[in-house]
Write an enzyme that holds these catalytic residues in place. Structure first.
Site, PDB file in Angstrom:
ATOM      1  N   GLY A  86       5.913  -8.931  -3.121  1.00  0.00           N
ATOM      2  CA  GLY A  86       6.747  -8.748  -1.536  1.00  0.00           C
ATOM      3  C   GLY A  86       5.370  -7.683  -0.221  1.00  0.00           C
ATOM      4  CG  ASP A  88       7.401  -2.580   3.264  1.00  0.00           C
ATOM      5  OD1 ASP A  88       8.260  -3.044   2.822  1.00  0.00           O
ATOM      6  OD2 ASP A  88       6.449  -2.220   2.556  1.00  0.00           O
ATOM      7  CE  LYS A  98       1.760  -4.960  -1.533  1.00  0.00           C
ATOM      8  NZ  LYS A  98       3.807  -5.409  -1.919  1.00  0.00           N
ATOM      9  N   GLY A  99       4.219  -0.748   0.676  1.00  0.00           N
ATOM     10  CA  GLY A  99       4.449   0.480  -0.192  1.00  0.00           C
ATOM     11  C   GLY A  99       5.545   1.250   0.102  1.00  0.00           C
ATOM     12  CD  GLU A 107       3.318  -2.465  -4.124  1.00  0.00           C
ATOM     13  OE1 GLU A 107       4.631  -2.996  -5.015  1.00  0.00           O
ATOM     14  OE2 GLU A 107       3.068  -2.267  -3.057  1.00  0.00           O
ATOM     15  CE  LYS A 125      10.376  -7.118   4.464  1.00  0.00           C
ATOM     16  NZ  LYS A 125      11.834  -7.718   4.353  1.00  0.00           N
TER      17      LYS A 125
END
Length: 223
Positions: A86, A88, A98-99, A107, A125
């Site tokens: 996925g 963010d 991400k994270g 990842e 998103k």
């Protein structure tokens, strides 16, 4: 009367749409997070067709193993045909932040190895510019304050993620108030700061396919 869209339903739709990229005999790269949990649930329905998975977090590894899916150590694997994860935030160029779940380092390692990186998300998103979501940065604990001062110089407001330790034993700074106009450039710049393990910008290696679920159904960008 209109029916409200359940965000979790959108995550599930995007996740299940990614199953079409999974082919017999594959070792599948699996990310982390609520949307990926739906993907793992879907993967379990075809687990007899795959060799196994490589996971980006302890949480995903546990969920995969509960379904009886073999989880390989990345050092045992020479290639990953498909990695599903996925985001963010994502922009139209499939560059990501991400994270949010803290698994960004693993990842990014799996994304680097993967032949095809499939990002699954709901349409909220997709943003015109990255940075509204606070940028996660994994740091070596002794360097946290030093890195925070460097991030302030760049115009960010770094916030220590309290009471959180990554699967790698490190800490997270979430950087607010950044307008990331050149994601790959900023990613490279931050990568050069000693003490940063991983920055949560995925732009040097962006996603190859973005699957977005929204009120009008599922659409794909990048194909």
């Amino acid at each position: 009367m209109s029916t409200a869209i359940n965000p979790d339903d959108l995550k599930r739709q995007a996740a299940l749409a990614a199953l079409e990229y999974i082919k017999p005999g594959m070792i599948v790269g699996v990310g982390t997070g609520s949307t990926v949990n739906h993907f793992i649930d879907g993967l379990a329905t075809i687990k007899h067709t795959i060799e196994g998975a490589v996971s980006s977090s302890n949480a995903s590894t546990e969920r995969l193993r509960k379904y009886g899916i073999t989880v390989f150590n990345l050092n045992e694997v020479s290639e990953i045909p498909v990695y599903v994860d996925g985001a963010d935030e994502t922009n139209q160029y499939l560059q990501l932040i991400k994270g949010g779940g803290g698994a960004l380092t693993r990842e990014k390692i799996i994304a680097h190895l993967a032949k095809t990186f499939v990002c699954i998300a709901d349409e909220s998103k997709l943003v015109p510019m990255l940075g509204k979501f606070p940028l996660p940065i994994e740091v070596i604990p002794m360097a946290r304050s030093m890195i925070a001062r460097e991030l302030v110089k760049l115009g960010g407001n770094p916030v220590y993620r309290d009471d959180f330790v990554t699967d790698n034993g490190n800490q997270i700074l979430d950087v607010h108030n950044l307008e990331i106009m050149e994601p790959a450039k900023l990613e490279a710049q931050l990568n050069n700061l000693p003490g940063i393990v991983t920055v949560g910008i995925f732009a040097i290696r962006p996603a190859d396919v973005l699957i977005l679920a929204g009120k009008d159904g599922v659409r794909k960008i990048g194909e």
